[in-house]
Motif scaffolding. Structure first.
Motif, PDB file in Angstrom:
ATOM      1  N   GLU A  77     -12.357  69.101  55.544  1.00  0.00           N
ATOM      2  CA  GLU A  77     -12.634  68.373  54.553  1.00  0.00           C
ATOM      3  C   GLU A  77     -14.030  68.581  54.021  1.00  0.00           C
ATOM      4  OE1 GLU A  77     -10.156  63.980  54.855  1.00  0.00           O
ATOM      5  OE2 GLU A  77     -11.295  64.412  56.594  1.00  0.00           O
ATOM      6  N   ILE A  78     -14.845  68.867  54.719  1.00  0.00           N
ATOM      7  CA  ILE A  78     -16.354  69.021  54.410  1.00  0.00           C
ATOM      8  C   ILE A  78     -16.084  70.123  53.708  1.00  0.00           C
ATOM      9  CG2 ILE A  78     -18.681  69.717  55.386  1.00  0.00           C
ATOM     10  CD1 ILE A  78     -17.930  67.751  57.679  1.00  0.00           C
ATOM     11  N   ASP A  79     -15.440  71.258  54.112  1.00  0.00           N
ATOM     12  CA  ASP A  79     -15.405  72.608  53.477  1.00  0.00           C
ATOM     13  C   ASP A  79     -14.942  72.420  52.072  1.00  0.00           C
ATOM     14  OD1 ASP A  79     -16.949  74.110  55.203  1.00  0.00           O
ATOM     15  OD2 ASP A  79     -15.050  74.870  56.334  1.00  0.00           O
ATOM     16  N   LYS A  80     -14.113  71.442  51.845  1.00  0.00           N
ATOM     17  CA  LYS A  80     -13.138  71.172  50.687  1.00  0.00           C
ATOM     18  C   LYS A  80     -14.147  70.720  49.645  1.00  0.00           C
ATOM     19  CE  LYS A  80      -8.470  71.672  52.015  1.00  0.00           C
ATOM     20  NZ  LYS A  80      -7.418  70.423  52.561  1.00  0.00           N
ATOM     21  N   ILE A  81     -14.897  69.480  50.106  1.00  0.00           N
ATOM     22  CA  ILE A  81     -15.656  68.438  49.046  1.00  0.00           C
ATOM     23  C   ILE A  81     -17.036  68.413  49.258  1.00  0.00           C
ATOM     24  CG2 ILE A  81     -13.761  67.216  48.943  1.00  0.00           C
ATOM     25  CD1 ILE A  81     -15.165  65.253  50.920  1.00  0.00           C
ATOM     26  N   ASN A  82     -17.639  69.390  49.860  1.00  0.00           N
ATOM     27  CA  ASN A  82     -19.046  69.657  50.384  1.00  0.00           C
ATOM     28  C   ASN A  82     -19.692  68.332  51.053  1.00  0.00           C
ATOM     29  OD1 ASN A  82     -20.920  67.492  48.982  1.00  0.00           O
ATOM     30  ND2 ASN A  82     -20.123  68.783  47.062  1.00  0.00           N
ATOM     31  N   ILE A  83     -20.800  68.784  51.905  1.00  0.00           N
ATOM     32  CA  ILE A  83     -20.914  67.687  53.153  1.00  0.00           C
ATOM     33  C   ILE A  83     -21.681  66.359  52.725  1.00  0.00           C
ATOM     34  CG2 ILE A  83     -23.535  68.918  53.023  1.00  0.00           C
ATOM     35  CD1 ILE A  83     -21.411  67.244  55.827  1.00  0.00           C
ATOM     36  N   LEU A  84     -22.349  66.490  51.125  1.00  0.00           N
ATOM     37  CA  LEU A  84     -22.676  65.087  50.746  1.00  0.00           C
ATOM     38  C   LEU A  84     -21.636  64.239  50.418  1.00  0.00           C
ATOM     39  CD1 LEU A  84     -25.196  63.461  49.281  1.00  0.00           C
ATOM     40  CD2 LEU A  84     -24.606  64.447  47.214  1.00  0.00           C
ATOM     41  N   ASN A  85     -20.466  64.943  49.525  1.00  0.00           N
ATOM     42  CA  ASN A  85     -19.511  64.152  49.345  1.00  0.00           C
ATOM     43  C   ASN A  85     -18.560  63.568  50.660  1.00  0.00           C
ATOM     44  OD1 ASN A  85     -19.789  63.815  46.545  1.00  0.00           O
ATOM     45  ND2 ASN A  85     -18.651  66.130  46.493  1.00  0.00           N
ATOM     46  N   ALA A  86     -18.820  64.412  51.758  1.00  0.00           N
ATOM     47  CA  ALA A  86     -18.142  64.021  53.040  1.00  0.00           C
ATOM     48  C   ALA A  86     -18.832  63.207  53.502  1.00  0.00           C
ATOM     49  CB  ALA A  86     -17.975  65.376  53.918  1.00  0.00           C
ATOM     50  N   SER A  87     -20.110  62.834  53.382  1.00  0.00           N
ATOM     51  CA  SER A  87     -20.976  61.935  54.174  1.00  0.00           C
ATOM     52  C   SER A  87     -20.739  60.449  53.305  1.00  0.00           C
ATOM     53  CB  SER A  87     -22.505  62.099  53.814  1.00  0.00           C
ATOM     54  OG  SER A  87     -23.068  63.204  54.536  1.00  0.00           O
ATOM     55  N   PHE A  88     -20.266  60.519  51.869  1.00  0.00           N
ATOM     56  CA  PHE A  88     -20.301  59.296  51.353  1.00  0.00           C
ATOM     57  C   PHE A  88     -18.794  58.635  51.749  1.00  0.00           C
ATOM     58  CE2 PHE A  88     -22.846  60.853  47.447  1.00  0.00           C
ATOM     59  CZ  PHE A  88     -23.818  60.700  48.096  1.00  0.00           C
ATOM     60  N   LEU A  89     -17.758  59.840  51.563  1.00  0.00           N
ATOM     61  CA  LEU A  89     -16.423  59.424  52.327  1.00  0.00           C
ATOM     62  C   LEU A  89     -16.522  58.871  53.496  1.00  0.00           C
ATOM     63  CD1 LEU A  89     -13.350  59.505  51.616  1.00  0.00           C
ATOM     64  CD2 LEU A  89     -13.407  61.991  52.309  1.00  0.00           C
ATOM     65  N   ALA A  90     -17.086  59.345  54.425  1.00  0.00           N
ATOM     66  CA  ALA A  90     -17.254  58.865  55.945  1.00  0.00           C
ATOM     67  C   ALA A  90     -17.746  57.325  55.832  1.00  0.00           C
ATOM     68  CB  ALA A  90     -17.987  59.739  56.851  1.00  0.00           C
ATOM     69  N   MET A  91     -18.515  57.391  55.134  1.00  0.00           N
ATOM     70  CA  MET A  91     -19.095  55.502  54.724  1.00  0.00           C
ATOM     71  C   MET A  91     -18.069  54.763  54.189  1.00  0.00           C
ATOM     72  SD  MET A  91     -23.008  55.995  53.732  1.00  0.00           S
ATOM     73  CE  MET A  91     -24.186  56.909  54.690  1.00  0.00           C
ATOM     74  N   HIS A  92     -17.537  55.372  53.304  1.00  0.00           N
ATOM     75  CA  HIS A  92     -16.383  54.667  52.603  1.00  0.00           C
ATOM     76  C   HIS A  92     -15.063  54.404  53.598  1.00  0.00           C
ATOM     77  CE1 HIS A  92     -17.079  55.568  47.967  1.00  0.00           C
ATOM     78  NE2 HIS A  92     -18.131  55.330  48.694  1.00  0.00           N
ATOM     79  N   ARG A  93     -14.645  55.479  54.494  1.00  0.00           N
ATOM     80  CA  ARG A  93     -13.802  55.161  55.491  1.00  0.00           C
ATOM     81  C   ARG A  93     -14.000  54.119  56.573  1.00  0.00           C
ATOM     82  NH1 ARG A  93     -11.543  61.427  56.252  1.00  0.00           N
ATOM     83  NH2 ARG A  93     -10.392  61.282  54.210  1.00  0.00           N
ATOM     84  N   ALA A  94     -15.512  54.074  57.011  1.00  0.00           N
ATOM     85  CA  ALA A  94     -15.904  53.044  57.800  1.00  0.00           C
ATOM     86  C   ALA A  94     -15.775  51.572  57.248  1.00  0.00           C
ATOM     87  CB  ALA A  94     -17.192  53.209  58.161  1.00  0.00           C
ATOM     88  N   LEU A  95     -16.002  51.406  55.727  1.00  0.00           N
ATOM     89  CA  LEU A  95     -16.300  50.266  55.121  1.00  0.00           C
ATOM     90  C   LEU A  95     -14.760  49.849  54.969  1.00  0.00           C
ATOM     91  CD1 LEU A  95     -18.795  51.105  52.529  1.00  0.00           C
ATOM     92  CD2 LEU A  95     -19.070  49.187  54.367  1.00  0.00           C
ATOM     93  N   ASP A  96     -13.893  50.722  54.856  1.00  0.00           N
ATOM     94  CA  ASP A  96     -12.321  50.479  54.766  1.00  0.00           C
ATOM     95  C   ASP A  96     -11.594  49.613  55.949  1.00  0.00           C
ATOM     96  OD1 ASP A  96     -11.918  51.557  52.163  1.00  0.00           O
ATOM     97  OD2 ASP A  96     -11.262  53.554  53.002  1.00  0.00           O
ATOM     98  N   ARG A  97     -12.544  50.040  57.130  1.00  0.00           N
ATOM     99  CA  ARG A  97     -11.897  49.505  58.318  1.00  0.00           C
ATOM    100  C   ARG A  97     -12.762  48.309  58.741  1.00  0.00           C
ATOM    101  NH1 ARG A  97     -11.842  54.036  62.859  1.00  0.00           N
ATOM    102  NH2 ARG A  97     -10.771  52.360  63.711  1.00  0.00           N
ATOM    103  N   LEU A  98     -13.706  47.860  58.061  1.00  0.00           N
ATOM    104  CA  LEU A  98     -14.241  46.432  58.501  1.00  0.00           C
ATOM    105  C   LEU A  98     -13.419  45.566  58.487  1.00  0.00           C
ATOM    106  CD1 LEU A  98     -17.701  46.756  56.846  1.00  0.00           C
ATOM    107  CD2 LEU A  98     -17.165  46.813  59.210  1.00  0.00           C
ATOM    108  N   SER A  99     -13.443  44.413  59.434  1.00  0.00           N
ATOM    109  CA  SER A  99     -12.486  43.238  59.419  1.00  0.00           C
ATOM    110  C   SER A  99     -13.088  42.099  58.479  1.00  0.00           C
ATOM    111  CB  SER A  99     -12.335  42.818  60.953  1.00  0.00           C
ATOM    112  OG  SER A  99     -13.540  42.561  61.473  1.00  0.00           O
ATOM    113  N   VAL A 100     -14.375  42.302  58.177  1.00  0.00           N
ATOM    114  CA  VAL A 100     -14.892  41.181  57.106  1.00  0.00           C
ATOM    115  C   VAL A 100     -15.295  42.040  56.086  1.00  0.00           C
ATOM    116  CG1 VAL A 100     -16.794  39.906  56.822  1.00  0.00           C
ATOM    117  CG2 VAL A 100     -15.617  39.791  59.174  1.00  0.00           C
ATOM    118  N   ARG A 101     -15.117  41.757  54.711  1.00  0.00           N
ATOM    119  CA  ARG A 101     -15.594  41.999  53.644  1.00  0.00           C
ATOM    120  C   ARG A 101     -16.924  41.746  53.346  1.00  0.00           C
ATOM    121  NH1 ARG A 101     -14.052  44.671  48.950  1.00  0.00           N
ATOM    122  NH2 ARG A 101     -14.830  43.870  47.055  1.00  0.00           N
ATOM    123  N   PRO A 102     -17.856  42.820  53.080  1.00  0.00           N
ATOM    124  CA  PRO A 102     -19.342  42.449  53.008  1.00  0.00           C
ATOM    125  C   PRO A 102     -19.239  42.304  51.451  1.00  0.00           C
ATOM    126  CG  PRO A 102     -18.954  44.917  53.311  1.00  0.00           C
ATOM    127  CD  PRO A 102     -17.765  44.298  53.474  1.00  0.00           C
TER     128      PRO A 102
END
Length: 201
Positions: A77-102
């Motif tokens: 995925e990093i190779d497809k979307i570049n590392i900056l976008n991948a870093s944002f996506l990884a954070m978004h995926r972590a936020l998706d999994r939070l049991s409490v909405r910030p």
């Protein structure tokens, strides 16, 4: 002492990533919501801590956090979307999994792609300023280190148990000698000599 929050009246999640500068492996990110009264004298930027301290803190964070989660983006995925976008996506995926909405996000660094309708604040070197970002940095770093230690057993010639995929001389020498693995980021300059393509890839 790190700050407990930016906005006292809001549920804040701190976010950070690990592995952005690596030549191999996934990028990991974590999101952590801490209690407003959380305090820990040891908690700091994960790069300032020993591996033993980070793993001890991970247990504390996971036990005492209001919510926490980890997001992962693969080398492919990093190779497809570049590392900056991948870093944002990884954070978004972590936020998706939070049991409490910030209600507000504290992001380590100076750039971020907006997550849903949530306001965010980027903080340069935030893992050394805010407890929630520091906690996220510890989780992202320890989970990624565990992952790279596992990959090391599969490909021991690259020293991932010690360099964790970062571009050390030993790592680059191993790539030059043995070629790239399926876990290497093929859009990265693997040899570090200005060569954009490797003959053996």
């Amino acid at each position: 002492m790190l700050l407990p929050y930016l906005h006292e009246g809001l549920v804040e999640a701190g976010c950070d990533e690990a592995g952005r500068g690596c030549l191999a492996g996934a990028v990991y990110a974590a999101a952590v919501v801490l209690p407003k009264d959380f305090r820990n004298e040891l908690l700091n930027d994960s790069k300032q801590l020993t591996g033993k301290q980070r793993h001890a803190l991970r247990e504390v964070i996971e036990r005492e956090a209001v919510a926490w989660a980890v997001g992962i983006v693969s080398p492919e995925e990093i190779d497809k979307i570049n590392i900056l976008n991948a870093s944002f996506l990884a954070m978004h995926r972590a936020l998706d999994r939070l049991s409490v909405r910030p209600q507000h996000l504290l992001i380590d660094g100076n750039r971020f792609r907006k997550y849903r309708d949530l306001p965010h604040t980027t903080v340069v070197k935030g893992d050394g300023k805010y407890l929630s970002i520091a906690a996220a940095s510890v989780l992202a770093k320890t989970y990624r280190d565990d992952y790279m230690n596992g990959l090391h057993k599969e490909y021991p010639l690259y020293g991932w148990d010690s360099n964790k995929g970062y571009p050390t001389k030993m790592h680059r020498a191993a790539i030059a000698a043995h070629g790239a693995t399926p876990y290497h980021r093929m859009t990265f300059n693997l040899l570090g000599d200005g060569q954009l393509a490797l003959d053996f890839l």
